[in-house]
Design a protein around this motif. Structure first.
Motif, PDB file in Angstrom:
ATOM      1  N   SER A  24      65.638 -52.929 -33.391  1.00 13.05           N
ATOM      2  CA  SER A  24      65.749 -51.475 -33.595  1.00 13.05           C
ATOM      3  C   SER A  24      64.824 -50.698 -32.663  1.00 13.05           C
ATOM      4  CB  SER A  24      65.470 -51.104 -35.058  1.00 13.05           C
ATOM      5  OG  SER A  24      66.411 -51.716 -35.901  1.00 13.05           O
ATOM      6  N   VAL A  25      64.815 -51.140 -31.394  1.00 12.40           N
ATOM      7  CA  VAL A  25      64.070 -50.427 -30.345  1.00 12.40           C
ATOM      8  C   VAL A  25      65.008 -50.260 -29.162  1.00 12.40           C
ATOM      9  CG1 VAL A  25      61.825 -51.351 -31.085  1.00 12.40           C
ATOM     10  CG2 VAL A  25      63.114 -52.541 -29.296  1.00 12.40           C
ATOM     11  N   SER A  26      64.567 -49.554 -28.143  1.00  8.35           N
ATOM     12  CA  SER A  26      65.394 -49.369 -26.954  1.00  8.35           C
ATOM     13  C   SER A  26      65.299 -50.583 -26.032  1.00  8.35           C
ATOM     14  CB  SER A  26      64.957 -48.116 -26.193  1.00  8.35           C
ATOM     15  OG  SER A  26      63.677 -48.327 -25.617  1.00  8.35           O
ATOM     16  N   ARG A  27      66.289 -50.717 -25.175  1.00  5.48           N
ATOM     17  CA  ARG A  27      66.251 -51.780 -24.170  1.00  5.48           C
ATOM     18  C   ARG A  27      65.051 -51.582 -23.253  1.00  5.48           C
ATOM     19  NH1 ARG A  27      66.492 -52.451 -19.269  1.00  5.48           N
ATOM     20  NH2 ARG A  27      67.096 -50.310 -18.864  1.00  5.48           N
ATOM     21  N   GLN A  28      64.708 -50.329 -22.990  1.00  7.17           N
ATOM     22  CA  GLN A  28      63.557 -50.029 -22.136  1.00  7.17           C
ATOM     23  C   GLN A  28      62.260 -50.533 -22.767  1.00  7.17           C
ATOM     24  OE1 GLN A  28      66.034 -47.929 -22.889  1.00  7.17           O
ATOM     25  NE2 GLN A  28      66.805 -47.074 -20.982  1.00  7.17           N
ATOM     26  N   THR A  29      62.175 -50.473 -24.098  1.00  2.60           N
ATOM     27  CA  THR A  29      60.985 -50.993 -24.780  1.00  2.60           C
ATOM     28  C   THR A  29      60.883 -52.499 -24.600  1.00  2.60           C
ATOM     29  OG1 THR A  29      60.980 -49.203 -26.409  1.00  2.60           O
ATOM     30  CG2 THR A  29      59.846 -51.247 -27.026  1.00  2.60           C
ATOM     31  N   VAL A  30      61.999 -53.196 -24.759  1.00  4.35           N
ATOM     32  CA  VAL A  30      62.006 -54.649 -24.559  1.00  4.35           C
ATOM     33  C   VAL A  30      61.592 -54.960 -23.125  1.00  4.35           C
ATOM     34  CG1 VAL A  30      63.460 -56.715 -24.446  1.00  4.35           C
ATOM     35  CG2 VAL A  30      63.680 -55.125 -26.376  1.00  4.35           C
ATOM     36  N   ASN A  31      62.144 -54.235 -22.171  1.00  6.34           N
ATOM     37  CA  ASN A  31      61.804 -54.448 -20.762  1.00  6.34           C
ATOM     38  C   ASN A  31      60.312 -54.216 -20.526  1.00  6.34           C
ATOM     39  OD1 ASN A  31      61.450 -53.122 -17.872  1.00  6.34           O
ATOM     40  ND2 ASN A  31      63.152 -54.581 -17.792  1.00  6.34           N
ATOM     41  N   ALA A  32      59.764 -53.165 -21.073  1.00  9.03           N
ATOM     42  CA  ALA A  32      58.342 -52.852 -20.879  1.00  9.03           C
ATOM     43  C   ALA A  32      57.447 -53.928 -21.497  1.00  9.03           C
ATOM     44  CB  ALA A  32      58.022 -51.481 -21.469  1.00  9.03           C
ATOM     45  N   ILE A  33      57.829 -54.444 -22.654  1.00  9.44           N
ATOM     46  CA  ILE A  33      57.050 -55.518 -23.286  1.00  9.44           C
ATOM     47  C   ILE A  33      57.124 -56.772 -22.419  1.00  9.44           C
ATOM     48  CG2 ILE A  33      56.840 -57.046 -25.275  1.00  9.44           C
ATOM     49  CD1 ILE A  33      57.945 -54.701 -26.996  1.00  9.44           C
ATOM     50  N   GLU A  34      58.318 -57.138 -21.993  1.00  7.89           N
ATOM     51  CA  GLU A  34      58.488 -58.340 -21.174  1.00  7.89           C
ATOM     52  C   GLU A  34      57.691 -58.265 -19.874  1.00  7.89           C
ATOM     53  OE1 GLU A  34      62.917 -59.897 -22.486  1.00  7.89           O
ATOM     54  OE2 GLU A  34      62.622 -59.170 -20.444  1.00  7.89           O
ATOM     55  N   ASN A  35      57.608 -57.084 -19.291  1.00  9.28           N
ATOM     56  CA  ASN A  35      56.891 -56.903 -18.029  1.00  9.28           C
ATOM     57  C   ASN A  35      55.424 -56.551 -18.228  1.00  9.28           C
ATOM     58  OD1 ASN A  35      58.902 -57.365 -15.896  1.00  9.28           O
ATOM     59  ND2 ASN A  35      60.006 -55.784 -17.027  1.00  9.28           N
ATOM     60  N   GLU A  36      54.979 -56.658 -19.478  1.00  8.29           N
ATOM     61  CA  GLU A  36      53.580 -56.451 -19.854  1.00  8.29           C
ATOM     62  C   GLU A  36      53.061 -55.072 -19.454  1.00  8.29           C
ATOM     63  OE1 GLU A  36      51.612 -59.933 -18.305  1.00  8.29           O
ATOM     64  OE2 GLU A  36      52.758 -61.248 -19.628  1.00  8.29           O
ATOM     65  N   ARG A  37      53.952 -54.073 -19.525  1.00  6.03           N
ATOM     66  CA  ARG A  37      53.560 -52.689 -19.296  1.00  6.03           C
ATOM     67  C   ARG A  37      53.321 -51.964 -20.617  1.00  6.03           C
ATOM     68  NH1 ARG A  37      58.244 -52.707 -15.958  1.00  6.03           N
ATOM     69  NH2 ARG A  37      59.132 -51.299 -17.499  1.00  6.03           N
ATOM     70  N   TYR A  38      53.671 -52.626 -21.722  1.00  7.94           N
ATOM     71  CA  TYR A  38      53.565 -52.008 -23.040  1.00  7.94           C
ATOM     72  C   TYR A  38      53.227 -53.090 -24.052  1.00  7.94           C
ATOM     73  CZ  TYR A  38      55.163 -49.793 -27.396  1.00  7.94           C
ATOM     74  OH  TYR A  38      55.254 -49.317 -28.664  1.00  7.94           O
ATOM     75  N   ASP A  39      52.178 -52.847 -24.840  1.00  4.21           N
ATOM     76  CA  ASP A  39      51.832 -53.745 -25.937  1.00  4.21           C
ATOM     77  C   ASP A  39      52.493 -53.217 -27.203  1.00  4.21           C
ATOM     78  OD1 ASP A  39      50.238 -55.353 -24.337  1.00  4.21           O
ATOM     79  OD2 ASP A  39      48.410 -54.254 -24.791  1.00  4.21           O
ATOM     80  N   PRO A  40      53.263 -54.048 -27.891  1.00  6.42           N
ATOM     81  CA  PRO A  40      53.955 -53.572 -29.093  1.00  6.42           C
ATOM     82  C   PRO A  40      52.973 -53.263 -30.212  1.00  6.42           C
ATOM     83  CG  PRO A  40      54.141 -55.947 -28.925  1.00  6.42           C
ATOM     84  CD  PRO A  40      53.487 -55.474 -27.651  1.00  6.42           C
TER      85      PRO A  40
END
Length: 64
Positions: A24-40
Motif C-alpha cells: 500500500s505504497v507507491s512504486r516510487q517508494t519501493v524504488n527509493a527504498i531499494e536504491n537506499e535513498r529512503y529509509d522506511p
C-alpha cells in the motif's frame, strides 16, 4: 541503511508496482527504498519483513 528488498522481490518475480500494491505504497517508494535513498518507517519495515516472512534484521541492516 542497507537492504535486500530488490533481491527478495526478484526472487519472487514481483515488479516494483506489484510489491508496492501489496505494501500500500507507491512504486516510487519501493524504488527509493531499494536504491537506499529512503529509509522506511518502522511500521512499513515491519510490514515488509512480515510480507517476506523474515525478521526486520534479515531485510534491513544499519550502515557501518
Amino acid at each position: 541503511m542497507k537492504n535486500r528488498l530488490r533481491v527478495l522481490r526478484a526472487e519472487r518475480d514481483w515488479s516494483q508496482a506489484e510489491l508496492a500494491d501489496q505494501l500500500s505504497v507507491s512504486r516510487q517508494t519501493v524504488n527509493a527504498i531499494e536504491n537506499e535513498r529512503y529509509d522506511p518507517s518502522l511500521p512499513l519495515a515491519f510490514t515488509i519483513a512480515k510480507l517476506f516472512r523474515l525478521r526486520i534484521e534479515d531485510v534491513f541492516t544499519p550502515d557501518a
